[in-house]
Each structure stands twice: as C-alpha cells, then as structure tokens.
Design a protein around this motif. Structure first.
Motif, PDB file in Angstrom:
ATOM      1  N   ASP A 117       0.835  -1.202   0.000  1.00  0.00           N
ATOM      2  CA  ASP A 117       0.000   0.000   0.000  1.00  0.00           C
ATOM      3  C   ASP A 117       0.873   1.256   0.000  1.00  0.00           C
ATOM      4  N   PHE A 118       1.968   1.222   0.786  1.00  0.00           N
ATOM      5  CA  PHE A 118       2.868   2.368   0.822  1.00  0.00           C
ATOM      6  C   PHE A 118       3.489   2.587  -0.552  1.00  0.00           C
ATOM      7  N   ARG A 119       3.954   1.515  -1.164  1.00  0.00           N
ATOM      8  CA  ARG A 119       4.583   1.628  -2.482  1.00  0.00           C
ATOM      9  C   ARG A 119       3.583   2.147  -3.517  1.00  0.00           C
ATOM     10  N   ARG A 120       2.357   1.665  -3.455  1.00  0.00           N
ATOM     11  CA  ARG A 120       1.334   2.103  -4.403  1.00  0.00           C
ATOM     12  C   ARG A 120       0.969   3.572  -4.161  1.00  0.00           C
ATOM     13  N   GLY A 121       0.888   3.975  -2.902  1.00  0.00           N
ATOM     14  CA  GLY A 121       0.523   5.358  -2.588  1.00  0.00           C
ATOM     15  C   GLY A 121       1.660   6.338  -2.837  1.00  0.00           C
ATOM     16  N   TYR A 122       2.871   5.943  -2.475  1.00  0.00           N
ATOM     17  CA  TYR A 122       4.028   6.838  -2.620  1.00  0.00           C
ATOM     18  C   TYR A 122       4.629   6.758  -4.010  1.00  0.00           C
ATOM     19  N   GLY A 123       4.642   5.574  -4.588  1.00  0.00           N
ATOM     20  CA  GLY A 123       5.190   5.408  -5.924  1.00  0.00           C
ATOM     21  C   GLY A 123       6.599   4.860  -5.938  1.00  0.00           C
ATOM     22  N   ALA A 124       7.179   4.629  -4.779  1.00  0.00           N
ATOM     23  CA  ALA A 124       8.527   4.064  -4.697  1.00  0.00           C
ATOM     24  C   ALA A 124       8.678   3.356  -3.353  1.00  0.00           C
ATOM     25  N   ALA A 125       9.831   2.738  -3.171  1.00  0.00           N
ATOM     26  CA  ALA A 125      10.094   1.999  -1.934  1.00  0.00           C
ATOM     27  C   ALA A 125      10.325   2.966  -0.771  1.00  0.00           C
ATOM     28  N   PRO A 126      10.150   2.504   0.464  1.00  0.00           N
ATOM     29  CA  PRO A 126      10.362   3.376   1.629  1.00  0.00           C
ATOM     30  C   PRO A 126      11.780   3.934   1.732  1.00  0.00           C
ATOM     31  N   TRP A 127      12.791   3.161   1.301  1.00  0.00           N
ATOM     32  CA  TRP A 127      14.162   3.667   1.371  1.00  0.00           C
ATOM     33  C   TRP A 127      14.333   4.900   0.495  1.00  0.00           C
ATOM     34  N   HIS A 128      13.548   5.003  -0.586  1.00  0.00           N
ATOM     35  CA  HIS A 128      13.615   6.181  -1.455  1.00  0.00           C
ATOM     36  C   HIS A 128      13.172   7.426  -0.683  1.00  0.00           C
ATOM     37  N   LEU A 129      12.097   7.312   0.073  1.00  0.00           N
ATOM     38  CA  LEU A 129      11.607   8.425   0.873  1.00  0.00           C
ATOM     39  C   LEU A 129      12.626   8.812   1.942  1.00  0.00           C
TER      40      LEU A 129
END
Length: 147
Positions: free
Chosen positions: A3-15
């Motif tokens: 869900d995070f990847r779909r909402g943000y558009g990338a992996a958490p490490w990118h953020l």
C-alpha cells in the motif's frame, strides 16, 4: 508495504534517502545564510537552474532522441552509450574549466599555481578527443566481437 509503495510510488528507502537529502540541503542553507555572498550564490544557483531547465535540457534531450533514432537494429551493439559517456565527461570537464578557458580569473589561477591558463583549451580538446577515441575503439571492438 505494498500500500505504501502504491501510494508513494517508490520503496520506503527512497523516501528516507530523499528526506536525508533535504536535511543536508537545509543544513547547508543555514550555514550559508550568514555569508555576505549568499545572495550572489543564490542568484548563481537560480541562473544555473534556469539555464539548465530551459536551455540545456531540451538541447541534450533532443540530441539523445536523435541518437536513439539512429541507434540501429536490435541485436547489434549500439553506439548510443559510446557517444553519451565521452560527451558527458567532456561536458563536465568543460563546465569545470570554462571560466579558465575564457580567461576569467587568470590572476587567481596564476597566483595559485604559478602557471598561465593558456593551454587549458588545448588540453580540454585533447582529453575530449581522447575520450571519444577510446570510446570509438571500444565500440569497434564490440562490433568486431559481435560478428
């Protein structure tokens, strides 16, 4: 996580990496805020951003698109990266040495090194030519091995 990847558009490490970059940038801005030349640096930075985004990016995007169109058939070694890499290196070297090539800061360069900046243009051309020659030789080798 999906869900995070779909909402943000990338992996958490990118953020996390992006937030770290913003933190470092904020720290640099705070360190430079008291500098007398901070306004000049900001104007230079804005000018560089505008020159890149409005002038340089369309030029090299068009050049890249032209290279891709003429890259050849699939299955054969492409010359695309054999042109991109030396062009990038030559462009970066030009960016670094352009003020000296244009004669800006001759006194400072001479005072710091004891040398004249006159041969810098010839040296930049020689290095750029060498980069393109090595890249062309590697491309020829790749084509020869492909056959």
């Amino acid at each position: 996580m999906a869900d995070f990847r779909r909402g943000y558009g990338a992996a958490p490490w990118h953020l996390l990496l992006l937030l770290g970059c913003f933190a470092v940038t904020g720290w640099i801005v705070l360190r430079l805020s008291g500098e007398p030349a901070a306004v000049r640096m900001l104007l230079w930075f804005l000018g560089a951003v505008i020159a890149h985004d409005l002038v340089l990016f369309p030029v090299y995007a068009l050049a890249d698109r032209t290279l891709r169109a003429g890259a050849g058939r699939r299955g054969t070694p492409s010359a695309l990266n054999h042109v991109r890499l030396p062009a990038l290196a030559a462009g970066l070297l030009l960016l670094v040495y352009l003020p000296s090539i244009l004669g800006l800061g001759d006194g400072t360069y001479t005072a710091a090194t004891g040398l004249t900046p006159r041969p810098l243009l010839a040296r930049w051309l020689a290095v750029s030519g060498g980069l393109f020659a090595v890249s062309a030789a590697l491309y020829a080798l790749r084509r020869w091995r492909h056959r």
